[in-house]
Design a protein around this motif. Sequence first.
Motif, PDB file in Angstrom:
ATOM      1  N   ARG A   6      81.359  16.590  49.096  1.00  0.00           N
ATOM      2  CA  ARG A   6      82.053  15.315  49.086  1.00  0.00           C
ATOM      3  C   ARG A   6      82.187  14.731  47.680  1.00  0.00           C
ATOM      4  O   ARG A   6      83.110  13.979  47.395  1.00  0.00           O
ATOM      5  N   THR A   7      81.262  15.081  46.792  1.00  0.00           N
ATOM      6  CA  THR A   7      81.309  14.556  45.425  1.00  0.00           C
ATOM      7  C   THR A   7      82.532  15.045  44.663  1.00  0.00           C
ATOM      8  O   THR A   7      82.918  14.431  43.670  1.00  0.00           O
ATOM      9  N   MET A  44      84.690  23.361  46.758  1.00  0.00           N
ATOM     10  CA  MET A  44      84.049  22.398  47.662  1.00  0.00           C
ATOM     11  C   MET A  44      83.284  23.076  48.789  1.00  0.00           C
ATOM     12  O   MET A  44      82.474  22.446  49.463  1.00  0.00           O
ATOM     13  N   PHE A  45      83.544  24.357  49.010  1.00  0.00           N
ATOM     14  CA  PHE A  45      82.919  25.078  50.118  1.00  0.00           C
ATOM     15  C   PHE A  45      81.467  25.449  49.824  1.00  0.00           C
ATOM     16  O   PHE A  45      81.141  25.921  48.739  1.00  0.00           O
ATOM     17  N   ASN A  46      80.634  25.290  50.825  1.00  0.00           N
ATOM     18  CA  ASN A  46      79.307  25.890  50.858  1.00  0.00           C
ATOM     19  C   ASN A  46      79.178  26.453  52.266  1.00  0.00           C
ATOM     20  O   ASN A  46      78.966  25.703  53.222  1.00  0.00           O
ATOM     21  N   VAL A  47      79.383  27.758  52.387  1.00  0.00           N
ATOM     22  CA  VAL A  47      79.439  28.421  53.695  1.00  0.00           C
ATOM     23  C   VAL A  47      78.422  29.553  53.732  1.00  0.00           C
ATOM     24  O   VAL A  47      78.372  30.371  52.818  1.00  0.00           O
ATOM     25  N   ASP A  48      77.640  29.584  54.782  1.00  0.00           N
ATOM     26  CA  ASP A  48      76.765  30.716  55.074  1.00  0.00           C
ATOM     27  C   ASP A  48      77.212  31.284  56.410  1.00  0.00           C
ATOM     28  O   ASP A  48      77.367  30.537  57.378  1.00  0.00           O
ATOM     29  N   ILE A  49      77.434  32.585  56.441  1.00  0.00           N
ATOM     30  CA  ILE A  49      77.848  33.246  57.676  1.00  0.00           C
ATOM     31  C   ILE A  49      76.944  34.457  57.914  1.00  0.00           C
ATOM     32  O   ILE A  49      76.539  35.134  56.968  1.00  0.00           O
TER      33      ILE A  49
END
Length: 112
Positions: free
Chosen positions: A59-60, A76-81
Amino acid sequence: MAPERDQAIFEAAIKLGALYHQWVCTPVSPSTASTLESAIQESVSLQPFVYDIRVSLARTQMRENLFGYSELKGTMFNVDIITKVGSSCCHARLQRKGDYPLMEIVSCYEEP
């Protein structure tokens, strides 16, 4: 490498690439980010071999334009799959590294 492990790695990589290209430039604001995070998680989790996925958006980095929203950027993504094929699992990640959205394989492992 075992065929199931190879497939788990492939599935994780292709899903992160598709996620990135599908959602970049989506209108977003800090007040709608949690809804978008849920939509991305639920959408990707419908696909075959997805065992778990977690999405958070920075969001920052959201800067409102003239119309009151930002456009989603790769950084902006921080994704763990985690994908699972048979008993083979692959944990992959998309996150900001400096000014670049980096996709990487974190680990591969076998579940009983």
